[in-house]
Scaffold this active site. Sequence first.
Site, PDB file in Angstrom:
ATOM      1  N   SER A 118       0.834  -1.196   0.000  1.00 34.03           N
ATOM      2  CA  SER A 118       0.000   0.000   0.000  1.00 34.03           C
ATOM      3  C   SER A 118       0.873   1.252   0.000  1.00 34.03           C
ATOM      4  O   SER A 118       1.987   1.238   0.531  1.00 34.03           O
ATOM      5  CB  SER A 118      -0.854  -0.031   1.270  1.00 34.03           C
ATOM      6  OG  SER A 118      -1.341   1.246   1.557  1.00 34.03           O
ATOM      7  N   TYR A 142      -2.110  -1.503  10.799  1.00 35.23           N
ATOM      8  CA  TYR A 142      -2.378  -2.047   9.459  1.00 35.23           C
ATOM      9  C   TYR A 142      -1.223  -1.687   8.520  1.00 35.23           C
ATOM     10  O   TYR A 142      -0.651  -2.550   7.854  1.00 35.23           O
ATOM     11  CB  TYR A 142      -3.693  -1.483   8.905  1.00 35.23           C
ATOM     12  CG  TYR A 142      -3.757  -1.551   7.403  1.00 35.23           C
ATOM     13  CD1 TYR A 142      -4.006  -2.750   6.755  1.00 35.23           C
ATOM     14  CD2 TYR A 142      -3.507  -0.407   6.621  1.00 35.23           C
ATOM     15  CE1 TYR A 142      -4.015  -2.822   5.370  1.00 35.23           C
ATOM     16  CE2 TYR A 142      -3.510  -0.471   5.232  1.00 35.23           C
ATOM     17  CZ  TYR A 142      -3.763  -1.683   4.621  1.00 35.23           C
ATOM     18  OH  TYR A 142      -3.754  -1.751   3.245  1.00 35.23           O
ATOM     19  N   LYS A 178       1.923  -3.940   6.422  1.00 38.34           N
ATOM     20  CA  LYS A 178       2.303  -3.868   5.003  1.00 38.34           C
ATOM     21  C   LYS A 178       3.809  -3.629   4.892  1.00 38.34           C
ATOM     22  O   LYS A 178       4.496  -4.268   4.092  1.00 38.34           O
ATOM     23  CB  LYS A 178       1.522  -2.757   4.291  1.00 38.34           C
ATOM     24  CG  LYS A 178       0.044  -3.062   4.159  1.00 38.34           C
ATOM     25  CD  LYS A 178      -0.195  -4.296   3.288  1.00 38.34           C
ATOM     26  CE  LYS A 178      -1.595  -4.823   3.340  1.00 38.34           C
ATOM     27  NZ  LYS A 178      -1.767  -6.139   2.722  1.00 38.34           N
TER      28      LYS A 178
END
Length: 338
Positions: A124, A149, A153
């Site tokens: 991302s 989160y 990544k």
Amino acid sequence: MTILVTGGLGYIGSHTVVELLNNNFDVVIVDDLSNSEKFILKNIEEVTGKKPVFYPFDLKRKELLSQVFDAHEIAGCINFAAYKAVGESQEKPLDYYENNLFTLINILQEFKRRNLSNFIFSSSCTVYGQADEQPIDENTPLKTPESSYGKTKQMGEEILKDFATAYQKKVTLLRYFNPIGSHPSALLGELPLGIPNNLVPYVTQTASKIREKLSIWGNDYPTADGTAIRDYIYVVDLAKAHVKALQKLLDETSETVIDIYNLGTGKGSSVLEVVEAFERANHVEVPYQICERRAGDITVAFANADKAERELGWKAETILEEALRTTWEWQKYLQTRI
Ligand code: UDP
């Protein structure tokens, strides 16, 4: 040639499965249905006329995963299976680390044990944080993401770089900007769980009167209209990039590959521009109110995706209005299912 797609019934996963099937790959899906539904499988079949193999289980269950590798000759993996709610990750960081990273490691262990290669990871643009300069290319310095989160990544990327280097594997990290839209058939799209966090699902639910008003988080950013800017990429364009990236990995002759690509349109749109484009595209109204900024939000992020164009021959093709039109068609389809 068989490709394992984890999270293949999810939002980006399901669109990618369609593109893989359309390009004559065989697909094995593992998805625990934690953020997807079984009817998506049927809809994939309706769209493509083909039937992917489907295993409903949690990738933390190593023994079941191993059986999948026993049963199929896997030529590569595209790994979508992950939790993705930024806010929730702040409340449940351990769940995010466990789910997003243990599952990744379990698949990589199977790859190592069985001497397999070709792994594509959903990353991302959150790994860039608030970049000092726009547009963001792949050499833009990384910043530790604020959310757990985002950290999963960034850590996932590091795990994969080490994996590729230590075991001579071919790996591609795809850094998505903001995926939006639905399949043109209106049979596939995003299924937001509960109250949506992301802009476009919230706009859509507001237009269909499930939500009363969109809250625009801040209009005092240093941008032309004061609202924050993102790069909204159409999900079908994004899905196509995965097939191109896979094709390149499969064609690579070197044993060790670590490819990184930004996937965006190269164009930034403000929150207000998205709302207006949605209203124009669908002839509906989206009532909104201006609220305080959302904690942790950055001001602006849009991609320089030239590397993907140069090396993958891929470019985003769909304009914002068109992507937002497909979103509305999907919403109407969902209403018919209630
Ligand atoms: N946003 C908003 N209202 C919402 C959801 C999002 O104003 O209900 C804004 C948010 O502040 C950000 C942009 O829309 O500027 C995109 O937010 P999203 O959560 O979709 O993506 P991300 O922030 O992860 O880029």
